[in-house]
Write an enzyme that holds these catalytic residues in place. Structure first.
Site, PDB file in Angstrom:
ATOM      1  N   ILE A  97       0.858  -1.202   0.000  1.00  0.00           N
ATOM      2  CA  ILE A  97       0.000   0.000   0.000  1.00  0.00           C
ATOM      3  C   ILE A  97       0.889   1.246   0.000  1.00  0.00           C
ATOM      4  CG2 ILE A  97      -1.739   1.349   1.240  1.00  0.00           C
ATOM      5  CD1 ILE A  97      -2.764  -1.208   2.471  1.00  0.00           C
ATOM      6  N   HIS A  98       0.773   2.061  -1.037  1.00  0.00           N
ATOM      7  CA  HIS A  98       1.537   3.312  -1.122  1.00  0.00           C
ATOM      8  C   HIS A  98       0.690   4.320  -1.897  1.00  0.00           C
ATOM      9  CE1 HIS A  98       2.805   2.507  -5.353  1.00  0.00           C
ATOM     10  NE2 HIS A  98       2.560   1.270  -4.968  1.00  0.00           N
TER      11      HIS A  98
END
Lengths: 160, 147
Positions: A16-17
């Site tokens: 997740i970014h």
């Protein structure tokens, strides 16, 4: 139990970014980001960092590959799930374990020693290619796409 | 679609635009105007031209500036006084640009997008701290049904 509502599964070694949190989640309409990763499942620090990135109103889960396999069929219909894995090998484990993944997005697989660049943000080694072949043979649709607003690249690049 | 123009001192605008591209991909009707010392005399005309193009293409525009009271902001304000349909946002950061770009639709207005941008920008600013409680039992976060 009804089939879990998996909108998309993505291979992204940053998990997740920014791209996931600000673009993919809303474009897909996901309300659950499920990170299936053995290392992160036991790393609260990385989980908390990724929680900071997750958009408001979107839940996160950090399950090991095995726990994902064991639990995915308990998903409620209102859970619109976006699964994120680190590697093709992990995606293959999920598929072989019975997680109903129909479409696999290949996002970021960074260049490193022993890998070759095959698409803008995708580098592979022989083991990755073998995993992609197995996934394709198992009926999984592969697509290379960095962010939703740009056109997908030819998935055949994964096999070169 | 509301046209966007991003401007600021030095390479602020092209730099931030490259961040936008990395996260969100290429954006239509999104122009940048850099303000460089060695071309300062040309800058007012370049900014006005970019805003004019945005207005002609889109009917209305939001100009995103870096610094209140700086030249890019001052010039944007002057243009917005002379031309109807131009809104100015200042203190631009990456989250507010991303939010405003995502929010652009057929029904959106320049003023509405400017307000959304400011709100998103403010909520994204924080003194971040990481509290790690290894003993936390996250099962309680799970719903009674579902995973």
């Amino acid at each position: 139990m009804a089939e879990p509502n998996i909108l998309l599964t993505r291979i992204d070694n940053r998990l997740i970014h920014g791209q996931i949190a600000t673009q993919w989640a809303s474009t897909l309409g996901a309300n659950l980001l499920l990170v299936a990763n053995d290392e992160v499942a036991g790393n609260k620090m990385r989980q908390n960092l990724m929680n900071m990135a997750a958009p408001t109103g979107v839940d996160t889960r950090y399950f090991s590959i095995q726990k994902t396999i064991d639990i995915i069929h308990k998903a409620a219909p209102r859970q619109h799930i976006f699964i994120i894995v680190e590697s093709p090998a992990d995606a293959l484990r999920l598929v072989k374990g019975g997680v109903p993944i129909k479409k696999l997005n290949v996002g970021n697989m960074h260049m490193s020693e022993g890998k070759r660049q095959v698409a803008t943000t995708v580098a592979v080694d022989d083991a990755d290619v073998a995993a992609f072949h197995e996934l394709k043979d198992l009926g999984v649709e592969l697509q290379i796409q960095r962010v939703p607003s740009i056109a997908p690249e030819d998935p055949e690049k994964l096999f070169r | 679609m509301v046209g966007f123009v991003l401007t600021g001192h030095g390479d602020f605008a092209p730099g931030l635009a490259s961040s936008v591209e990395m996260i969100a991909g290429p954006q239509p009707d999104f122009d940048t105007v850099a303000f460089h010392e060695d071309a300062a005399g040309e800058y007012p005309r370049l900014l006005a031209a970019a805003i004019t193009v945005a207005l002609e293409r889109c009917g209305s525009a939001v100009v995103f500036c870096d610094l209140m009271g700086g030249t890019p902001f001052n010039q944007a304000m002057l243009v917005s006084q002379a031309r109807p349909g131009v809104e100015v946002v200042v203190g631009t950061n990456l989250p507010m640009l991303l939010e405003a770009l995502m929010g652009r639709g057929d029904m959106s207005t320049a003023a509405g997008l400017a307000d959304e941008a400011v709100s998103a920008g403010m909520t994204s600013i924080a003194h971040a701290r990481l509290d790690v409680d290894e003993d936390a039992d996250d099962d309680e976060l799970f719903d009674a049904d579902g995973i």
